[in-house]
Write a protein that holds these residues in place. Structure first.
Motif, PDB file in Angstrom:
ATOM      1  N   ALA A  41       0.833  -1.207   0.000  1.00 29.21           N
ATOM      2  CA  ALA A  41       0.000   0.000   0.000  1.00 29.21           C
ATOM      3  C   ALA A  41       0.869   1.259   0.000  1.00 29.21           C
ATOM      4  CB  ALA A  41      -0.920  -0.011   1.216  1.00 29.21           C
ATOM      5  N   MET A  42       1.938   1.251   0.776  1.00 30.05           N
ATOM      6  CA  MET A  42       2.815   2.434   0.795  1.00 30.05           C
ATOM      7  C   MET A  42       3.458   2.624  -0.569  1.00 30.05           C
ATOM      8  SD  MET A  42       4.600   2.506   4.537  1.00 30.05           S
ATOM      9  CE  MET A  42       5.235   0.851   4.512  1.00 30.05           C
ATOM     10  N   ASN A  43       3.863   1.524  -1.175  1.00 30.27           N
ATOM     11  CA  ASN A  43       4.436   1.611  -2.517  1.00 30.27           C
ATOM     12  C   ASN A  43       3.424   2.161  -3.513  1.00 30.27           C
ATOM     13  OD1 ASN A  43       7.278   0.514  -3.151  1.00 30.27           O
ATOM     14  ND2 ASN A  43       6.558  -0.813  -1.511  1.00 30.27           N
ATOM     15  N   GLU A  44       2.177   1.690  -3.395  1.00 28.25           N
ATOM     16  CA  GLU A  44       1.133   2.181  -4.298  1.00 28.25           C
ATOM     17  C   GLU A  44       0.900   3.673  -4.089  1.00 28.25           C
ATOM     18  OE1 GLU A  44      -0.415   0.526  -6.694  1.00 28.25           O
ATOM     19  OE2 GLU A  44       0.716  -1.296  -6.258  1.00 28.25           O
ATOM     20  N   SER A  45       0.909   4.096  -2.826  1.00 30.83           N
ATOM     21  CA  SER A  45       0.657   5.506  -2.542  1.00 30.83           C
ATOM     22  C   SER A  45       1.763   6.400  -3.092  1.00 30.83           C
ATOM     23  CB  SER A  45       0.496   5.737  -1.036  1.00 30.83           C
ATOM     24  OG  SER A  45      -0.827   5.467  -0.656  1.00 30.83           O
ATOM     25  N   ILE A  46       3.008   5.980  -2.949  1.00 35.43           N
ATOM     26  CA  ILE A  46       4.077   6.852  -3.467  1.00 35.43           C
ATOM     27  C   ILE A  46       4.052   6.870  -4.995  1.00 35.43           C
ATOM     28  CG2 ILE A  46       5.586   6.663  -1.448  1.00 35.43           C
ATOM     29  CD1 ILE A  46       7.411   4.877  -3.200  1.00 35.43           C
ATOM     30  N   ARG A  47       3.612   5.770  -5.587  1.00 34.74           N
ATOM     31  CA  ARG A  47       3.512   5.769  -7.058  1.00 34.74           C
ATOM     32  C   ARG A  47       2.409   6.711  -7.516  1.00 34.74           C
ATOM     33  NH1 ARG A  47       4.384  -0.472  -6.611  1.00 34.74           N
ATOM     34  NH2 ARG A  47       6.590  -0.254  -6.091  1.00 34.74           N
TER      35      ARG A  47
END
Ligand code: SF4
Lengths: 497, 243
Positions: A420-426
């Motif tokens: 989820a954190m990776n998705e948010s930064i993307r």
């Protein structure tokens, strides 16, 4: 769309920017961004760069040491690990149920921990972004700036945190790494003097907690569209839930809902977690990527923590927090609230819930009882799960005939939020950064997105450390184009080639 | 009536009887000399050397050195404390002592004496020896990581329990505590939880199973008073002996 930013084609031809280390998060991690010649972001990844491996370290140790040993894997929320391990060892010693006093003392300890952790995160780490804006001058965008401009808010933050720490100290003997829970119970309850001491401030604490929710709500609503949209991703949500569907932080069953709020599974006994959750690995990160087995790795990732808990629960058992929850849920309509920045709001509603729950426990006669322990037949497998400040925390141990740990598996809260954190930064990278020359305020937006999750990178890799920020912009030949350094005192140094 | 024999411990006059060691006479007079392998119930052993004093200018172990009339004993000077601290630091780095996770913490004599001598760090490089835990016995576990080879369990099992369950094998840095059973495992020995040998360990090496940390922090044996006032861990109730 953002999903495609996980892995770029021909990354060697792209410009690489590294945000390392991340600041105002717990622990040490970095973000890498790859840009093409037009500055379009082609790849964005959050990496956890440390590795410690407590699971290995505790092999061969006696099970009764676990609650004390494993809390050392983190200096940020040791109480969560202490209690999750204690719950697992309760199962090992066959204590199906704790005595009312033991359960309530542990709850009080846990609420104290969640309260202090949430206060620290909001006031010390995130209020600078929220009060001053993401692009405020770096030297001002920190807790010292908050102390100068909003001294009352800063003071409340410090004192709220202190109150939570005092609860921890009274129950466990120390503010950090004390001892309270042992397999099957606790070592002490509270005496009258301690109860009166804590009751002395609880009304003030509750009032400040209400105030904190109000500030956050106001900030969020003032720019509702922007805040809804920033780092927004639609995700599944996983949390523990009370038997009656209430918000539950210490003991309950598991509930997972999809992005529309529809049930994926519900009322799952957490000792069966392995039938529902699996952990994937990627070659570029030490942190695992858990997902819901029935959906699969690609779409089965989920979010945990305050946002998931606030979306998943049917109600909150304490009145002030319940009122706030209803307002919070209204912004999502019939659907779960998916904004990453809504984590802050949900977190503060939990802070308020903790204050109310602490008040209730301090008035409960069981809290000073002296029936502290329960034990039964020794078992070989112990699983303990609770809702840590940052989300669902799983401790799983298997012991041999002698009582020594053979195998351990820990899924910590931050790991659950990895994808989820990776998705948010993307999302942030493609929406706000792409096509731009990278500047500190722009890069801070990436950090703002990560901070919303309150990641504890120490826990996630079982390592500790916090350092100043350094961002380097290098071209495809690895030549340095630009470099910004922020020292621990906040001074900025820029060096160009 | 013969004249009372005395010696000087720092500036204090200590009476003694024939056959007394410096340690015997000092303890009887209520004077503390730091020690680990000494326990007045057993024959002195002189192996840990933490009770080093300077007697008439010579470094000796107070637990084995006979007291002599008019002897001048230095027990508290900085030089003597430095020596003890060095010895303790070596004991810490020779084993694996993770005090924050140890059941004995707060009620451990090694830790308490280290505090008493103001030891703030291990100073030497850790050996990190590979040692194990033997939890094969139903009631008692031995964590060899924490053993300091004081031989109190060896002496208690031999002299009081008459079982000879423990002994030391190897010499020098290779010395280690071994269990005299067919398999070398504690579970195959005839040790019982009531044996004296189980109740004399000054550190967290020999411990009851399935429990630990049951004394809240602040109420453990050495939490409120230093070892110089509380005395040996073995002299206290079993209930006081766990952190
Ligand atoms: S035995 Fe004593 S010195 Fe060794 S780890 Fe335990 S408390 Fe520390």
């Amino acid at each position: 769309m953002s999903n495609s930013l996980e892995t770029a084609n021909q990354p060697e031809k792209l410009k690489r920017t590294v945000i390392e280390p991340l600041t105002r998060v717990e622990g040490h991690g970095k973000v890498t961004l790859l840009q093409d010649e037009d500055n379009n972001i082609r790849q964005a990844r959050l990496h956890i760069v440390e590795f410690r491996g407590f699971e290995k370290f505790i092999q061969g140790r006696p099970y009764w040491e676990l609650p004390v040993l494993v809390q050392r894997l983190c200096g940020i929320c040791p109480v969560s690990h202490h209690l999750a391990a204690a719950k697992a060892t309760d199962m090992l010693v066959g204590a199906a149920q704790l005595t009312p006093t033991a359960e309530k003392v542990r709850r009080l300890l846990h609420y104290g921990q969640v309260l202090q952790s949430h206060a620290l995160h909001f006031f010390h780490l995130c209020s600078p972004d929220l009060l001053f804006g993401f692009d405020d001058e770096v030297r001002h965008r920190n807790i010292v700036g908050v102390m100068e401009d909003y001294p009352e808010i800063a003071k409340q933050g410090v004192l709220l945190r202190k109150y939570g720490q005092e609860i921890i100290e009274i129950i466990s003997g120390k503010r950090i790494h004390g001892v309270s829970a042992v397999p099957g119970g606790v070592v002490k309850s509270l005496n009258n003097e301690e109860i009166q001491y804590l009751l002395g401030d609880i009304d003030q604490i509750t009032e400040w907690a209400v105030g904190a929710v109000t500030i956050m709500k106001r900030i969020f609503m003032e720019q509702l569209d922007y805040h809804q949209e920033f780092a927004h991703i639609d995700s599944n949500m996983l949390s523990m839930i009370g038997n009656d569907g209430s918000l539950e932080l210490y003991h309950g069953n598991l509930r997972a809902n999809d992005m529309n709020g529809k049930s994926i599974f519900d009322r799952v006994d957490y000792t069966d977690y392995q039938d529902y959750i699996r952990e994937g690995v990627k070659n570029w990160s030490y942190m695992k990527f858990p997902f819901i087995d029935s959906i699969g790795a690609e779409h089965g990732w989920y979010r945990v923590g305050p946002l998931a808990r606030m979306n998943n629960c049917d109600f909150i058992s304490t009145p002030l927090a319940e009122k706030e929850r209803q307002e919070f849920r209204n912004i999502g309509g019939n659907k779960p609230v998916q904004s990453a920045l809504a984590y802050h709001w949900a977190r503060l509603i939990e802070l308020l819930h903790c204050a109310e729950a602490i008040n209730g426990l301090l008035h409960d006669p069981d809290i000073s009882g002296d029936d502290l322990m329960n034990k039964g037949e020794l078992q070989r497998v112990g699983i303990g799960v609770l809702e840590a400040p940052r989300g669902t925390l799983f401790h799983h141990y298997e012991i041999d005939d002698d009582g020594l740990v053979e195998r351990a598996n820990l899924i910590v809260s931050t790991t659950n939020n990895n994808q989820a954190m990776n998705e948010s930064i993307r999302q942030v990278a493609s929406k706000y950064l792409s096509g731009n020359e990278l500047t500190e305020p722009l890069l801070n937006q990436i950090e703002v997105a990560i901070r919303a999750y309150d990641p504890c990178l120490s826990c996630a890799t079982h390592a500790m450390g916090k350092m100043p920020l350094e961002i380097s912009l290098v071209d495809s030949n690895n030549a340095l184009i630009d470099r910004i350094e922020k020292g621990s005192t906040g001074q900025i140094k820029r060096s160009n080639n | 009536m013969p004249e009372q024999q005395t010696f000087k411990l720092d500036s204090k006059t200590i009476p003694f009887r024939d056959g007394d060691t410096i340690m015997d006479a000092a303890l009887r007079a209520g004077e503390y000399i730091p020690h680990l392998c000494h326990n007045p119930e057993f024959t002195p052993h002189g192996s840990c050397r933490v009770c080093v004093v300077s007697a008439n200018g010579r470094h000796v172990s107070a637990c084995t050195q006979q007291a002599m009339n008019d002897m001048e004993v230095d027990n508290r000077s900085d030089a003597i404390m430095d020596k003890r601290r060095n010895l303790l630091q070596m004991l810490f780095v020779e084993g694996n002592h993770v005090c924050p996770g140890c059941e004995k913490s707060g009620a451990c004599q090694l830790q308490a004496v280290a505090y008493y001598t103001n030891m703030l760090s291990p100073h030497y490089t850790h050996f990190f020896p590979k040692r194990s835990v033997d939890a094969s016995h139903a009631d008692i576990a031995i964590d060899f990581n924490r053993c300091i080879l004081c031989e109190l369990c060896v002496r208690a099992s031999r002299d009081v329990d008459r079982k000879n369950i423990f002994s030391i094998s190897g010499r020098g840095i290779k010395a280690r505590l071994v269990i005299n059973s067919d398999t070398g495992k504690l579970g195959d020995s005839d040790l019982t939880a009531t044996d004296k040998a189980v109740h004399v360990c000054p550190v967290g090496a020999i411990l009851p199973k399935h429990r630990g940390y049951d004394k809240p922090i602040g109420e453990r044996l050495y939490d409120r008073q230093p070892v110089s006032q509380v005395g040996d861990v073995a002299a206290h109730d079993e209930d006081d002996n766990h952190g």
